[in-house]
Write an enzyme that holds these catalytic residues in place. Structure first.
Site, mmCIF file in Angstrom:
data_model
loop_
_atom_site.group_PDB
_atom_site.id
_atom_site.type_symbol
_atom_site.label_atom_id
_atom_site.label_comp_id
_atom_site.label_asym_id
_atom_site.label_seq_id
_atom_site.Cartn_x
_atom_site.Cartn_y
_atom_site.Cartn_z
ATOM 1 N N ASP A 1 2.714 -5.539 -9.384
ATOM 2 C CA ASP A 1 3.887 -6.040 -10.096
ATOM 3 C C ASP A 1 3.534 -7.177 -11.055
ATOM 4 O O ASP A 1 3.956 -7.190 -12.216
ATOM 5 C CB ASP A 1 4.952 -6.507 -9.101
ATOM 6 C CG ASP A 1 5.308 -5.425 -8.093
ATOM 7 O OD1 ASP A 1 4.951 -4.260 -8.328
ATOM 8 O OD2 ASP A 1 5.928 -5.762 -7.075
ATOM 9 N N ASP B 1 -1.620 0.171 -4.142
ATOM 10 C CA ASP B 1 -2.361 -0.990 -4.693
ATOM 11 C C ASP B 1 -3.118 -1.763 -3.623
ATOM 12 O O ASP B 1 -4.289 -2.108 -3.800
ATOM 13 C CB ASP B 1 -1.457 -1.902 -5.559
ATOM 14 C CG ASP B 1 -0.227 -2.472 -4.886
ATOM 15 O OD1 ASP B 1 0.044 -2.120 -3.721
ATOM 16 O OD2 ASP B 1 0.471 -3.287 -5.536
#
Ligand code: GLA
Length: 385
Positions: A177, A39
């Protein structure tokens, strides 16, 4: 939905604050199916929300205090909207998350107000399935609802809470997340392109299979510093290659530049570049229902995380090896940052019972304590209830 926990939360709120809550929020943890440490390299991730969540009950206050009681720790604390400075060395982490979230929300121009909050979570704490992102998402939605402020777009809220995580912990985490907790849909995983936050909801059709999470319950003391170190190594590799992020590098390009970078930097970059490709391929085979191919990619992801990224540890490797020895297991890998935390395994439903027995026994024998095994579907993202 854990209705038992919600009832306990309501009761605790009433007892502590002498009133009924005006707002209730549920924000889930997540399991990342594939796409690890990609990410913050502008790559792809493929997480889904799990059936474990952080619950909050709250009501507004007419001063500038946020009072909060946590059932998990059986502790109460207070934060002032007029002092949101966070020093990782000052005070408890669970209060610093609140300060950091409030800071980011105010900085984004959201008119937050005081609140009384009770919180309770059944996400394993600090264990690789994003208990902190669940907590942050819950804080964000609770404070907005309490103040009667219109929700900003969820992706923006996810960015704010990503910054809050870094502010509270010093870990330069990516967006995955918070994004997964806030934007997941029931029965879907999210293929997220972290370069521009475009995403696709991918239906989870497992046709007689399940994802099972196994928690090492191992302490992750070094996870934060290792995480920042890896991130620095990725940035160093991108610099040598002359690209903005490793997303823009091909494997051939990286291999051609191998002699220009330290061996560990090369290995970290090789994990990232191959993991981004694996994640894209995994999303394609997943959509096609080719779970055997998906499982092979999960296995390859673990090997790359273990050998090139050096983000595994003995506990994770024991869980993965024990899982792979069971007939009906299609793939198993560490999930989340690594260095402890959890594994995720894809397996046939008729192998779940054997998995629970064998993996627990093997882990106990090798490590000397029990893992925690969690069966989960793809849950709904964060919501006010
Ligand atoms: C942690 C971070 C995420 C991501 C993963 C590794 O969960 O919070 O942003 O980088 O590790 O994939």
């Amino acid at each position: 939905m854990n209705t038992g926990l919600l009832q306990k939360l309501d009761a605790a709120f009433e007892q502590r604050f002498n009133a009924k809550p005006a707002v209730r929020v549920r924000a889930p943890g997540r399991v990342n199916l594939i796409g690890e440490h990609t990410d913050y390299n502008d790559g792809f991730v493929f997480p889904m929300a799990i059936d474990r969540a952080c619950y909050m009950a709250a009501r507004p206050r007419n001063d500038r205090k946020v009072r909060i009681y946590t059932l998990n720790l059986d502790k109460a604390g207070e934060v002032s909207l007029d002092d949101l400075t966070v020093h990782p060395s000052r005070g408890a982490l669970w209060l610093n998350f609140i300060r950091a979230a409030l800071h980011e929300m105010s900085a984004a121009g959201l008119a937050v107000t005081g609140a009384d909050i009770a919180v309770c979570s059944d996400v394993p704490l600090g264990g690789g399935v994003s208990s902190s992102a669940a907590y942050e998402s819950a804080i964000g939605l609770t404070l907005l609802a309490v103040a009667g402020v219109k929700e900003p777009p969820r992706a923006e809220l996810a960015r704010m809470m990503q910054r809050a995580e870094t502010r509270a912990t010093g870990v330069r985490c990516g967006i995955m997340d918070q994004f997964a907790s806030l934007l997941s849909q029931q029965d879907h995983a999210i293929l997220l392109d972290c370069r521009d936050l475009s995403y696709k909801q991918a239906p989870v059709k497992l046709n007689g299979h399940s994802f099972v999470i196994a928690d090492t319950c191992a302490p992750r003391a070094l996870a934060g510093s290792k995480y920042n170190e890896r991130r620095g190594e990725c940035e160093a590799a991108a610099k040598v290659l002359g690209v903005k992020s490793l997303r823009s590098a091909s494997l051939a390009q990286l291999q051609a530049a191998e002699s220009k970078m330290p061996a560990n930097v090369f290995k970290r970059a090789r994990h990232v570049v191959t993991e981004i490709a694996r994640t894209q391929e995994a999303a394609v085979v997943f959509e096609r229902g080719d779970l055997a191919a998906f499982g092979r990619l999960m296995d390859a992801s673990h090997e790359s995380l273990k050998n090139d990224y050096e983000a595994s540890c003995r506990e994770l490797d024991v869980l993965v090896a024990a899982a792979r020895a069971i007939p009906g297991v299609l793939g198993s890998r560490l999930t989340g940052a690594g260095w402890g935390g959890c594994t995720v395994t894809l397996l046939r439903n008729d192998a779940v019972e054997k998995f629970q027995g064998d993996v627990t026994a093997c882990y106990e024998q090798e490590i000397g304590r029990k893992p925690v095994i969690i069966l989960t579907g793809a849950a709904q993202g964060a919501l006010a209830l």
